[in-house]
Write a protein that holds these residues in place. Structure first.
Motif, PDB file in Angstrom:
ATOM      1  N   ALA A 261       0.823  -1.269   0.024  1.00 41.11           N
ATOM      2  CA  ALA A 261       0.103   0.031   0.123  1.00 41.11           C
ATOM      3  C   ALA A 261       0.766   1.361  -0.035  1.00 41.11           C
ATOM      4  O   ALA A 261       0.448   2.201  -0.512  1.00 41.11           O
ATOM      5  CB  ALA A 261      -0.866   0.119   1.275  1.00 41.11           C
ATOM      6  N   GLN A 262       1.949   1.389   0.562  1.00 35.94           N
ATOM      7  CA  GLN A 262       2.779   2.403   0.802  1.00 35.94           C
ATOM      8  C   GLN A 262       3.292   2.570  -0.686  1.00 35.94           C
ATOM      9  O   GLN A 262       3.615   3.955  -0.990  1.00 35.94           O
ATOM     10  CB  GLN A 262       4.054   2.314   1.665  1.00 35.94           C
ATOM     11  CG  GLN A 262       3.699   2.234   3.000  1.00 35.94           C
ATOM     12  CD  GLN A 262       4.966   2.079   4.006  1.00 35.94           C
ATOM     13  OE1 GLN A 262       5.762   1.174   3.571  1.00 35.94           O
ATOM     14  NE2 GLN A 262       4.845   2.506   5.326  1.00 35.94           N
ATOM     15  N   ALA A 263       3.767   1.800  -1.343  1.00 37.79           N
ATOM     16  CA  ALA A 263       4.154   1.946  -2.889  1.00 37.79           C
ATOM     17  C   ALA A 263       3.047   2.660  -3.685  1.00 37.79           C
ATOM     18  O   ALA A 263       3.300   3.520  -4.462  1.00 37.79           O
ATOM     19  CB  ALA A 263       4.567   0.399  -3.652  1.00 37.79           C
ATOM     20  N   VAL A 264       1.762   2.227  -3.636  1.00 39.41           N
ATOM     21  CA  VAL A 264       0.784   2.902  -4.394  1.00 39.41           C
ATOM     22  C   VAL A 264       0.463   4.338  -3.805  1.00 39.41           C
ATOM     23  O   VAL A 264       0.490   5.245  -4.618  1.00 39.41           O
ATOM     24  CB  VAL A 264      -0.776   2.080  -4.172  1.00 39.41           C
ATOM     25  CG1 VAL A 264      -2.036   2.936  -4.762  1.00 39.41           C
ATOM     26  CG2 VAL A 264      -0.540   0.766  -4.601  1.00 39.41           C
ATOM     27  N   THR A 265       0.641   4.612  -2.487  1.00 37.87           N
ATOM     28  CA  THR A 265       0.563   6.080  -1.856  1.00 37.87           C
ATOM     29  C   THR A 265       1.571   6.778  -2.397  1.00 37.87           C
ATOM     30  O   THR A 265       1.577   7.950  -2.739  1.00 37.87           O
ATOM     31  CB  THR A 265       0.380   5.906  -0.499  1.00 37.87           C
ATOM     32  OG1 THR A 265      -0.525   5.145  -0.015  1.00 37.87           O
ATOM     33  CG2 THR A 265       0.413   7.335   0.324  1.00 37.87           C
ATOM     34  N   GLU A 266       2.947   6.181  -2.349  1.00 40.91           N
ATOM     35  CA  GLU A 266       3.979   7.044  -2.853  1.00 40.91           C
ATOM     36  C   GLU A 266       3.843   7.490  -4.260  1.00 40.91           C
ATOM     37  O   GLU A 266       4.225   8.536  -4.853  1.00 40.91           O
ATOM     38  CB  GLU A 266       5.337   6.293  -2.463  1.00 40.91           C
ATOM     39  CG  GLU A 266       6.469   7.126  -2.861  1.00 40.91           C
ATOM     40  CD  GLU A 266       7.938   6.291  -3.158  1.00 40.91           C
ATOM     41  OE1 GLU A 266       8.764   7.026  -3.824  1.00 40.91           O
ATOM     42  OE2 GLU A 266       7.894   5.128  -2.950  1.00 40.91           O
ATOM     43  N   LYS A 267       3.624   6.465  -5.157  1.00 43.38           N
ATOM     44  CA  LYS A 267       3.576   6.555  -6.492  1.00 43.38           C
ATOM     45  C   LYS A 267       2.485   7.465  -7.131  1.00 43.38           C
ATOM     46  O   LYS A 267       2.655   8.139  -7.870  1.00 43.38           O
ATOM     47  CB  LYS A 267       3.598   5.172  -7.315  1.00 43.38           C
ATOM     48  CG  LYS A 267       5.305   4.226  -6.820  1.00 43.38           C
ATOM     49  CD  LYS A 267       6.318   4.969  -7.296  1.00 43.38           C
ATOM     50  CE  LYS A 267       7.390   3.977  -7.089  1.00 43.38           C
ATOM     51  NZ  LYS A 267       7.845   2.830  -7.891  1.00 43.38           N
TER      52      LYS A 267
END
Length: 662
Positions: A261-267
């Motif tokens: 989920a952090q990858a989605v939020t960052e990107k």
């Protein structure tokens, strides 16, 4: 007076933790740089005094200071020095001191290497970690003090639990605590973001490496604990869905969802609210695990304590942390929602489905773990929830995740390319089907084994296809950035884990036998000859040691010596004998004598043939390695995190087919 010095060090650490928790957050709120500057020196001072207390406790064990109650209960003159060190965290009080010590390791790492964080944000993060330290230091001092005196001092002490007198226990608790406690950093980042209203992608980029490292440590700890249960408990299994095993597995599942989920939020800026909730839940489940291990509300071979007073304190602390965090989240909720829209066929959608399955799996494990308590509360009687419940539902929930894994790297942010997905489906599907057909003949139609081979090849083929595609299409030096390499390693670990679990579960052979000296038993093409039992001694135990000669085709492949040990306080512990191999383990556990007059010398033995079981631990270690490698991505070392709106923006000049950076 040395133990009193340790207690004084803990009191000073508590005071400094309070300063670290209150003053920097107050300074960030009022814009006072002097108050914010207190965070780092307070963190250093608190860590110094906790380290001093820990060193004093270690010295008390090494010096046989039985005037300390905790030392007298868990050590004796015959205990080897390395187990005296392990005894420091072998029971409740010392394990809590280890918990706080590792929290300070994470806090120091953030204070030393978090210089690229904005000053206000770093002050808030260190402040939250300080408040967590206050809770646990108060818990130690008021309910679990390891420095309480025992007068008059006895001439000798008790003993460390024989189950814990294993080399794995010297490193397993510190490693798994690094994972448990590490999620406090992700939690602190989320709370700091909520306090300051910094709900864009920047804070997630700062949090990602810390989350990856915590998840990797927890993976390593779970693998080590699984190996310990397999080797030490004599039952031949690697996971029993024990309440304490579940207590470590639930934050791992939520942590796995969190790093995606952090990858989605960052990107993309999407799933921001969900990412913050997962950060809160991951740490909350770590606290819940601490409660389950120490409250005595559930029975487990791994439990440290059964003091309801201690359990009540941790429960109150858990309610305060979870309730306060969710209240803050609710107050900030209107500012949290947002992010870019995405299509049903996109990388965001695939990650969202995986997140849903992982979170539901964690909830399922939580329900099964706590259901006996619910049954007691509702006067439903004694209810046992065991492997059939967990195994069936977990397999059902993880099936969509396994099916989606090969497609993930090929999906773009915001949208996907259907032709490319069809190629992956065709190639990986054909490889899985071909290997399943071959496996069908090799394993005599065992459905679970065939599914294991097909699933492993399906996931592994997807990893290899994408790795080869990047090798062929990307310029040198940009083929496998750390984040990409970590993802590929972790997904390859899933493939190894799948084949290890399903092949070992379906093809294992177990036999309980009565054997007299000279008798033979045949298992899976191996001949086991029992040569009798002799007595042997160790530094603090005596044992009846069996000798089993294993041969195949007339050639001796192993000489095994299972033991039945009696420790200094007449505690009995089985020590299994294992002959390891790449494709199989041979495992022998010594039971009880079957001939009371010792005329025939017959004993009960349990013989195991465990094919491919080491592959599941190799898969777990590969996942761990992926977490560590992914945390090393150079983007995380940039001072300012620019908003990344697309993979094309972060990787210019990338071939269109690889526009999405994994």
């Amino acid at each position: 007076m040395t133990p009193e010095l340790g207690q004084l060090a803990l009191i000073l650490a508590l005071l400094l933790a309070a300063a670290q928790g209150v003053l920097p957050i107050l300074g960030a709120w009022r814009g006072n740089g002097a108050l914010m500057a207190v965070a780092r020196p307070a963190a250093f001072g608190q860590a110094l005094f906790v380290a001093l207390a820990f060193a004093i406790l270690v010295a008390a064990f090494l010096g046989h200071d039985f005037s300390v109650q905790y030392v007298a209960d868990n050590s004796n003159l015959a205990l080897p020095w390395y187990y005296r060190i392990a005894a420091v965290w072998g029971a409740h009080e010392g394990s809590m001191l280890l918990w706080v010590s590792i929290l300070d390791v994470w806090t120091l790492a953030l204070a030393l290497f978090g210089g690229r964080l904005p000053e206000v944000f770093r002050a808030r993060v260190l402040g939250v970690l300080g408040l967590i330290a206050v809770g646990f230091l108060a818990f130690i001092l008021f309910t679990s003090n390891p420095f309480l005196r025992l007068l008059p001092m006895p001439p000798d002490g008790g003993d460390l639990n024989p189950v814990l007198q294993d080399p794995g226990m010297t490193f397993h608790p510190p490693v798994i605590y690094m994972g448990y406690v590490g999620f406090s950093v992700a939690f602190a980042f989320s709370i700091a973001a909520l306090l300051g209203g910094e709900l864009e992608q920047a804070w997630v980029r700062w949090a990602r490496p810390w989350t990856n490292v915590a998840w990797a440590f927890l993976s390593a700890g779970i693998v080590a604990g699984s190996w310990w249960a397999y080797a030490e408990l004599g039952w031949g299994g690697w996971w029993f869905w024990d309440p304490v095993e579940n207590a470590s597995f639930m934050p791992w599942l939520v942590g796995t969802a969190l790093i995606h989920a952090q990858a989605v939020t960052e990107k993309r800026g999407s799933l921001r609210a969900w990412t913050i909730l997962l950060s809160i839940f991951a740490f909350s489940l770590s606290l819940l695990g601490t409660f389950l291990v120490r409250s005595g509300v559930l029975t487990s071979v791994h439990s440290f304590a059964s003091d309801p007073r201690r359990g009540f304190y941790i429960l109150c602390f858990l309610i305060l942390v979870v309730g306060g965090s969710l209240l803050l989240y609710a107050l900030r909720a209107p500012k949290v929602a947002g992010g870019k829209a995405f299509r049903p066929v996109s990388r965001e959608s695939a990650i969202l489905v995986g997140n849903l399955m992982l979170t539901v799996a964690a909830a399922m494990v939580l329900l099964g773990t706590l259901f006996p308590l619910i049954g007691d509360a509702l006067a439903l009687g004694k209810i046992s929830v065991g492997p059939p419940y967990f195994g069936f539902l977990f397999t059902l929930l993880m099936l969509p995740v396994v099916l989606l894994l090969p497609f993930g790297p090929y999906l773009r942010w915001g949208k996907g390319e259907t032709p490319m997905l069809k190629q992956v489906l065709l190639r990986a599907g054909l490889a899985a089907a071909a290997c399943a057909i071959v496996a069908c003949f090799l394993v005599n139609g065992q459905a679970k084994a065939i599914a294991g081979v097909a699933g492993a090849v399906w996931v592994g083929a997807g990893v290899l296809l994408y790795a080869f595609k990047r090798w062929r299409e990307m310029p040198r030096g940009r083929r496998y950035p750390a984040e990409m390499a970590g993802m590929l390693l972790a997904h390859a670990g899933v493939a190894l884990f799948l084949v290890g679990v399903l092949l070992s579960e379906s093809l294992s052979v177990t036999r309980d036998v009565r054997m007299a000296p000279g008798e033979h038993q045949q298992i899976a093409g191996y001949d086991f000859r029992f040569d009798g039992v002799t007595e042997t001694r160790g530094p603090n135990w005596r044992a009846e040691q069996g000798t089993v000669i294993v041969s195949r085709g007339g050639t001796i492949v192993a000489t095994m010596h299972p033991q039945k040990r009696s420790y200094t306080r007449e505690q009995v512990q089985t020590e299994s004998a294992i002959d390891p191999g790449v494709t199989r383990d041979l495992y022998v556990a010594l039971g009880e004598p079957m001939d009371k007059q010792h005329i025939e010398g017959a004993w009960a033995l349990r013989l195991y043939y465990k094919p491919f079981i080491r592959w599941l631990w190799a898969g777990g270690l590969l996942m761990m390695l992926g977490g560590f490698v992914g945390a090393c991505d150079r983007r995380y070392r940039q001072r300012r995190a620019a908003t990344v709106v697309s993979a094309a923006a972060s990787e210019p000049a990338m071939p269109p087919a690889l526009e999405a950076r994994a």
